[in-house]
Write an enzyme that holds these catalytic residues in place. Structure first.
Site, PDB file in Angstrom:
ATOM      1  N   SER A  28      -4.625  -7.668   7.245  1.00 17.38           N
ATOM      2  CA  SER A  28      -3.865  -6.515   7.846  1.00 17.38           C
ATOM      3  C   SER A  28      -3.405  -5.480   7.907  1.00 17.38           C
ATOM      4  O   SER A  28      -3.321  -4.906   6.812  1.00 17.38           O
ATOM      5  CB  SER A  28      -2.631  -7.818   8.011  1.00 17.38           C
ATOM      6  OG  SER A  28      -1.255  -6.953   7.874  1.00 17.38           O
TER       7      SER A  28
ATOM      8  N   ILE B 227      -2.738  -8.550  -3.305  1.00 22.21           N
ATOM      9  CA  ILE B 227      -2.167  -8.031  -3.354  1.00 22.21           C
ATOM     10  C   ILE B 227      -2.077  -6.648  -2.290  1.00 22.21           C
ATOM     11  O   ILE B 227      -3.030  -6.568  -1.537  1.00 22.21           O
ATOM     12  CB  ILE B 227      -1.881  -7.126  -4.080  1.00 22.21           C
ATOM     13  CG1 ILE B 227      -3.061  -6.444  -4.505  1.00 22.21           C
ATOM     14  CG2 ILE B 227      -2.268  -7.708  -5.679  1.00 22.21           C
ATOM     15  CD1 ILE B 227      -3.490  -5.534  -5.530  1.00 22.21           C
TER      16      ILE B 227
ATOM     17  N   GLY C 236      -9.808  -5.506   3.210  1.00 22.97           N
ATOM     18  CA  GLY C 236      -8.809  -4.154   4.357  1.00 22.97           C
ATOM     19  C   GLY C 236      -9.722  -2.955   4.095  1.00 22.97           C
ATOM     20  O   GLY C 236     -10.278  -2.650   5.328  1.00 22.97           O
TER      21      GLY C 236
ATOM     22  N   GLY D 272      -7.784  -6.758  -2.158  1.00 22.52           N
ATOM     23  CA  GLY D 272      -7.647  -5.238  -3.171  1.00 22.52           C
ATOM     24  C   GLY D 272      -8.687  -4.860  -3.312  1.00 22.52           C
ATOM     25  O   GLY D 272      -9.637  -5.203  -4.630  1.00 22.52           O
TER      26      GLY D 272
ATOM     27  N   GLY E  18      -8.104   0.258  -1.825  1.00 24.94           N
ATOM     28  CA  GLY E  18      -9.141   0.219  -2.077  1.00 24.94           C
ATOM     29  C   GLY E  18     -10.069   0.281  -3.584  1.00 24.94           C
ATOM     30  O   GLY E  18      -9.100  -0.132  -4.112  1.00 24.94           O
TER      31      GLY E  18
ATOM     32  N   ASN F 126       4.930 -10.924   5.311  1.00 22.82           N
ATOM     33  CA  ASN F 126       4.514 -10.184   4.982  1.00 22.82           C
ATOM     34  C   ASN F 126       5.998  -9.327   3.995  1.00 22.82           C
ATOM     35  O   ASN F 126       6.722  -8.771   4.819  1.00 22.82           O
ATOM     36  CB  ASN F 126       3.680  -8.754   5.193  1.00 22.82           C
ATOM     37  CG  ASN F 126       4.409  -7.634   4.803  1.00 22.82           C
ATOM     38  OD1 ASN F 126       4.220  -7.143   3.770  1.00 22.82           O
ATOM     39  ND2 ASN F 126       3.271  -6.559   5.484  1.00 22.82           N
TER      40      ASN F 126
ATOM     41  N   CYS G   2       5.449  -4.800   2.198  1.00 24.21           N
ATOM     42  CA  CYS G   2       5.322  -3.577   2.767  1.00 24.21           C
ATOM     43  C   CYS G   2       6.164  -2.132   1.721  1.00 24.21           C
ATOM     44  O   CYS G   2       7.520  -2.487   1.894  1.00 24.21           O
ATOM     45  CB  CYS G   2       5.267  -3.130   4.284  1.00 24.21           C
ATOM     46  SG  CYS G   2       5.223  -1.561   4.163  1.00 24.21           S
TER      47      CYS G   2
HETATM   48  C1  LIG Z   1      -3.663   1.399   6.627  1.00 25.87           C
HETATM   49  C2  LIG Z   1      -3.351   0.351   6.172  1.00 25.87           C
HETATM   50  C3  LIG Z   1      -1.909  -0.106   6.940  1.00 25.87           C
HETATM   51  C4  LIG Z   1      -1.754  -2.005   6.597  1.00 25.87           C
HETATM   52  N1  LIG Z   1      -0.490  -2.185   6.950  1.00 25.87           N
HETATM   53  C5  LIG Z   1      -0.681  -3.279   6.782  1.00 25.87           C
HETATM   54  C6  LIG Z   1       0.579  -4.428   6.949  1.00 25.87           C
HETATM   55  O1  LIG Z   1       0.954  -4.262   8.806  1.00 25.87           O
HETATM   56  N2  LIG Z   1       0.516  -5.677   6.641  1.00 25.87           N
HETATM   57  C7  LIG Z   1      -0.117  -6.133   5.519  1.00 25.87           C
HETATM   58  O2  LIG Z   1       0.546  -7.127   5.039  1.00 25.87           O
HETATM   59  N3  LIG Z   1      -0.350  -4.880   4.607  1.00 25.87           N
HETATM   60  C8  LIG Z   1      -0.753  -4.112   5.070  1.00 25.87           C
HETATM   61  N4  LIG Z   1      -2.133  -3.403   4.534  1.00 25.87           N
HETATM   62  C9  LIG Z   1      -2.137  -3.984   3.486  1.00 25.87           C
HETATM   63  C10 LIG Z   1      -3.487  -4.466   3.122  1.00 25.87           C
HETATM   64  O3  LIG Z   1      -3.238  -4.909   4.521  1.00 25.87           O
HETATM   65  C11 LIG Z   1      -4.317  -4.874   2.072  1.00 25.87           C
HETATM   66  O4  LIG Z   1      -3.020  -5.708   1.870  1.00 25.87           O
HETATM   67  C12 LIG Z   1      -3.857  -3.044   0.906  1.00 25.87           C
HETATM   68  O5  LIG Z   1      -4.416  -2.457   1.534  1.00 25.87           O
HETATM   69  C13 LIG Z   1      -5.362  -3.828   0.028  1.00 25.87           C
HETATM   70  O6  LIG Z   1      -6.250  -4.049   0.131  1.00 25.87           O
HETATM   71  P1  LIG Z   1      -7.694  -2.847   0.008  1.00 25.87           P
HETATM   72  O7  LIG Z   1      -7.875  -2.203  -0.965  1.00 25.87           O
HETATM   73  O8  LIG Z   1      -8.668  -3.590   0.630  1.00 25.87           O
HETATM   74  O9  LIG Z   1      -7.431  -2.332   1.856  1.00 25.87           O
HETATM   75  C14 LIG Z   1      -2.297  -2.340   5.097  1.00 25.87           C
HETATM   76  C15 LIG Z   1      -3.139  -1.161   4.694  1.00 25.87           C
HETATM   77  C16 LIG Z   1      -3.823  -0.042   5.169  1.00 25.87           C
HETATM   78  C17 LIG Z   1      -4.942   1.070   4.106  1.00 25.87           C
END
Ligand SMILES: Cc1cc2nc3c(=O)[nH]c(=O)nc-3n(C[C@H](O)[C@H](O)[C@H](O)COP(=O)(O)O)c2cc1C
Ligand SMILES: Cc1cc2nc3c(=O)[nH]c(=O)nc-3n(C[C@H](O)[C@H](O)[C@H](O)COP(=O)(O)OP(=O)(O)OC[C@H]3O[C@@H](n4cnc5c(N)ncnc54)[C@H](O)[C@@H]3O)c2cc1C
Ligand SMILES: Cc1cc2nc3c(=O)[nH]c(=O)nc-3n(C[C@H](O)[C@H](O)[C@H](O)COP(=O)(O)OP(=O)(O)OC[C@H]3O[C@@H](n4cnc5c(N)ncnc54)[C@H](O)[C@@H]3O)c2cc1C
Ligand SMILES: Cc1cc2nc3c(=O)[nH]c(=O)nc-3n(C[C@H](O)[C@H](O)[C@H](O)COP(=O)(O)O)c2cc1C
Ligand code: FES
Ligand code: FES
Lengths: 260, 305, 305, 260
Positions: free
Chosen positions: B21, B191, B265, B243, B217, B126, B129
């Site tokens: 998301s 997470i 993500g 994550g 990241g 969620n 946030c």
């Molecule tokens: C730009 C951005 C926007 C995000 N928006 C949401 C969101 O609207 N709802 C949510 O549950 N998580 C949101 N996340 C969190 C991601 O879904 C994910 O949980 C988090 O980035 C960890 O995964 P990653 O390291 O693969 O990015 C967002 C992350 C990023 C980077």
């Protein structure tokens, strides 16, 4: 996409010009668009992580060029990519400049903002426009590519903060004097300059297209990290610089929210 | 590809790779660049009842092997989403998970009820946030609040499985996971981002207008793996792990510590094709490990000495 | 160099760059490689009453832009430290901070009393090691326990300033910092490592025998900066900031969010000369910013919109 | 320290040999020591983060050599460092092998464990020793540098798991037959092989030096990440592989704790 770096030329301490061969990219890119570039040569490393946005300077046959200013680690890494190596990047992104025919056009550039203006200058000139380029920088070092512009423009006005080349002034000074005479203005550069150019144009009733930059994570409209506020009628609406931009109608941009 | 087929909370996914998301818009943004029908599923940007404009700019900044974001849950609101985005997204052959949130329990329930009757596959609540004061994080930092909002939503959701997405910014994630399970959640996703901050030493201003932002990241992967592992020790419901996943090896690690599917993500920004490479890599890995299905990997970390 | 001279809790440091506990041994290990007299100070490996052998191997693993460790507080014990290590270390012109811990409040006090009368400059109480069950983390995960152990030690320590080192693995670090200040700590150091985990997908075993380990290095810097900033909002005592510093720019960031000095950990492994480069870089930066002393930077993050 | 890469030679898909010019390093290194190498070319990037340990193959004039096996991102990155580029590394680290004179010596190597044995072979031979090298690998690909050894050894016995070159056996098989005849053994390779070699030596009453490897963060004795358990009299004591090693008395190593 992938391409091969044909040239990675040092213009001076601050700027480099990179030429990349990629028929696929070259065939689809349009003036004013940009590209997200993977600056590292190794896809198994995560620093730097995100791709970096750069305007497309121009397309020639199967190649395209990027002009980049040395800022941080991504651009520094780009300087280390030798000719012959493979570089990865997105397809061409963003709306780009809308070209016009047979008009009196001003281009206004500040520093590296010159990058996306060369290609549109060529097109405009080919399509019968009269083209004047206002090009401002801090000093001589910033005044790059001017020679490449000459065949495609009718007039070149250079300003620098220190007067090391051209007039010692902000680029908006000479521009402001002439502004009312233009049919349309295309501008790229620091946001405050774009704001000033836009305000001058609005005053003179001249349409103005500005190419804006915001930090971008995706470049594809997904992350919502690059929002530009634009007036639509009574409302202030949110636009994504990467998808609905990077070129916006300068008279509509809500500058207070863009120049921070 | 049947080696990758997984069933999460009763929904079958062609593969366990789901875009996370907030990193994949409403799915459509990426359709130009990759074949999104090859994805197991898409979790769309967090949806609320009303349209939300999010935080002021700047909202993102790269950090070492990670990024900070404080988008502030900008979204078009549930009605516009269902009318304008969902029908287009449904044309693709992939599962649609709708990530949602509210400022109050009532708003959570309101959105959940609407989504429960929409043409979607799963809900992802969620409560984590870190970038919006009223963006659910209050519900994600106290297990009793978590229990409350989950059980209220559970009552409202009759037709769809419910994932609850947990925050890593807690002393112990286990009671939160347990509270979700006990309150009727069908699965856990974990997470969300770690709360972080970065300052421009030249201007002395935070790089993010909101001062702090969520860190995501590869930098955070070890924390995410640890937390998914902890969650798996206390709940029986499926876990969607995420994550820092950018390669199939990362995804496999999450399976081993207890995930039944993964979300990807930040990697979508790094390169939109990474998710598809993860799908391919996982398939080869599963086969090379002699698995008939990737789910046989779930929780198989070897803790013997 | 007087632009870099700082006074932390009454002790003058020639510069605010201190090597972090556990990453610089007893100081002597690095003396062959760099001129350790150029360092502001050295925080030695966490000392306990008795010698401790630490965790089984493997104890370390690199992660993306970071590393996990679960050394398990291996140390020679306070007596051997004072007899065999300290006299050698004292030959160098740098401040000596002794990081210490105990399994019980009594042991904390016991070690503190001994150190209080030793030829050292400062004590740093570690209530935040994530790698040993009885390594103080219990005292670092509950503010009332923090208050207890800090005030007991405070009573025992009459001659030396006391830093307390906080854990980042908490929902809210502020009450911990406040508890330290209220219980008589002279300063806070933050942060210790984030709890993480990594699994070898080929052997399916955790890379660290202890299963989880502490995550350090550039990956965690945004979390560390955020937490130091939070701490600075609730306490008046000086903060020694750390977490992911490898360049002077990183150090400057910690000053801006409220640190009065910094510690550098994992960077010592990356390249033992980085600390000295940080000293040089900070000096140039301070001068270029027109500061007469680096401490003018402390807390000067600009939060105006 | 810094040095210039003179050669970065591909031996086969699995191994590379790197020659580095650094008078400072070359003058101080001793056989059996190792070096922590910064594998990335850019010091402004943090992935990979830590330096990687490699045995010193030998020193010739102002240069030294490393033999490296492709394992993960660090070694992969090393393959991309072109000749002529600058590489950073620590000074020479660890205790190294103690040389002896006029004895009957066996060297036992498993795979990349061959790396630190070439230099000590040269020294031993020069000092009047009779030197036999037992060299085992999975297959032909692992049997590298053998030609470089030939002038410095009296006998070479090769084994491979698949018999693609030499005897189809574990290297311990031929070694075990001859072991009792040697005055001293030097070994480097996988831990289980070193354990087997040590057990054979203990049985035969032959002194054995093994070069061990553990993951290392600092390489300088500070992190305590590289502990080896060694018997000293009744006690089991902890040694740091990087400082008190990497060479240990194989008869003293507590193998249960080292082979995990
Ligand atoms: C730009 C951005 C926007 C995000 N928006 C949401 C969101 O609207 N709802 C949510 O549950 N998580 C949101 N996340 C969190 C991601 O879904 C994910 O949980 C988090 O980035 C960890 O995964 P990653 O390291 O693969 O990015 C967002 C992350 C990023 C980077
Ligand atoms: C649409 C668009 C077109 C651009 N065209 C050009 C061009 O043609 N030539 C050119 O030299 N530069 C251009 N820029 C700016 C360029 O993207 C940045 O200078 C570059 O990303 C800096 O990367 P870095 O790693 O060297 O700097 P770092 O400071 O290390 O970058 C850290 C992060 O900040 C972002 N960032 C830093 N500066 C900027 C900036 N000015 N704009 C956007 N993001 C930034 C980076 O992308 C990265 O995510 C453009 C930006 C945009 C948005
Ligand atoms: C004293 C010593 C001498 C060595 N000499 C040689 C040599 O001459 N030639 C050679 O090819 N290899 C040698 N090794 C092993 C070599 O250090 C690893 O293969 C290398 O670090 C792998 O790095 P990577 O980034 O490619 O792998 P990755 O798997 O990406 O590395 C991740 C982390 O694990 C560590 N690691 C991975 N494998 C090993 C290993 N086998 N031993 C220690 N740490 C490891 C890395 O250093 C790094 O911290 C030696 C190891 C030690 C301790
Ligand atoms: C190998 C290792 C051992 C450590 N041992 C200790 C310790 O004994 N006591 C302590 O308070 N912190 C210890 N730490 C934590 C560091 O002092 C520091 O708080 C942390 O690593 C974050 O800083 P960095 O990112 O600069 O490494 C250790 C860290 C590492 C990497
Ligand atoms: S950069 Fe992601 S939406 Fe524009
Ligand atoms: S590698 Fe750090 S003590 Fe040996």
């Amino acid at each position: 996409m992938k391409g091969i770096i044909l040239k990675n030329e040092r213009l001076n301490d601050k700027y480099r010009l990179m030429e990349i061969e990629s028929p696929e990219f070259a065939q689809t890119a349009k003036p004013g668009q940009f590209v997200m570039v993977k600056t590292g040569l190794q896809d198994y490393l995560a620093d730097p992580l995100l791709r970096r946005p750069f305007g497309v300077v121009d397309v020639r046959g199967n190649t395209f060029r990027l002009l980049y200013m040395l800022v941080g680690k991504g651009t520094r890494l780009m300087t280390e990519s030798p000719a012959g190596s493979v570089i990865e990047f997105s397809s061409s992104l963003g709306n780009g400049f809308k070209s016009v025919k047979n008009q009196n056009i001003a281009l206004a550039a500040g520093g590296v903002g010159i990058a996306p203006l060369l290609w549109i200058a060529k097109l405009l000139k080919d399509d019968g426009c009269r083209v004047t380029l206002y090009f401002g920088g801090r000093n001589q070092e910033d005044i790059i590519l001017a020679d490449e512009f000459r065949p495609h423009i009718d007039k070149l006005i250079i300003t620098t903060d220190d007067g090391s080349i051209g007039e010692k002034a902000l680029v908006t000074a000479p521009f402001e004097k002439d502004a009312a005479g233009f049919d349309r203005v295309y501008a790229c550069g620091p946001k405050r300059m774009l704001q000033a150019v836009s305000e001058i144009c609005v005053k003179g009733g001249v349409p103005v297209d500005v190419s804006l930059d915001e930090r971008m994570a995706c470049g594809m409209g997904a992350c919502l990290g690059c929002i530009i506020y634009v007036r639509e009628g009574e409302e202030t609406v949110q636009k994504r610089c990467c998808v609905e931009g990077p070129v916006f109608d300068g008279s509509k941009v809500v500058w207070e929210s863009v120049c921070r | 590809m049947s080696v990758l087929k997984v069933n999460i909370c009763g929904v079958e996914f062609k593969n366990p790779v789901i875009t996370a998301s907030g990193t994949f818009g409403y799915g459509l943004e990426y359709a130009r660049f990759i074949d999104i029908s090859k994805l197991g599923g898409i979790s769309v940007k967090g949806i609320s009842y009303n349209e939300v404009r999010g935080n002021p700019m700047p909202r993102i900044m790269e950090t070492t092997s990670g990024m900070l974001n404080a988008i502030g849950l900008q979204n078009v609101g549930v009605h516009k989403f269902l009318k304008e985005k969902l029908p287009l997204l449904r044309k693709y052959d992939t599962r649609v998970i709708v990530n949602f949130w509210g400022k109050t329990i009532e708003e959570y329930v309101q959105v959940a009820e609407i989504l429960d009757n929409a043409d979607i596959d799963m809900l992802e609540m969620n409560i984590s946030c870190p970038n919006v004061k009223e963006g659910g994080i209050a519900f994600g930092s106290d297990p009793s609040m978590t229990a409350k909002v989950v059980s209220e939503c559970r009552k409202a959701i009759r037709n769809k499985p419910l994932l609850v997405k947990l925050s890593p910014n807690v002393t112990d994630i286990k009671p939160f996971a347990k509270a979700c399970e006990d309150s009727g959640a069908d699965g856990i996703s974990a997470i969300n981002t770690l709360l972080g901050m970065a300052v421009n030493i030249h201007t002395r201003k935070p790089y993010i207008s909101n001062v702090t932002g969520g860190l995501s990241g590869p930098a955070i992967k070890p924390v995410a793996v640890r937390m998914v592992h902890e969650v798996s020790k206390v709940v029986k419901i499926p876990i969607v792990g995420m994550g820092g996943i950018i390669r199939w090896e990362d995804a496999a690690e999450f399976f081993l510590v207890g995930a039944s599917a993964v979300q990807v993500g930040t990697a979508n920004f790094v390169d939109p094709e990474l998710t598809l490479k993860i799908v391919d890599g996982l398939e080869k890995y599963a086969k090379s490990q002699g698995l008939s299905n990737i789910s046989e990997l779930t929780g198989k970390v070897d803790l013997s000495k």
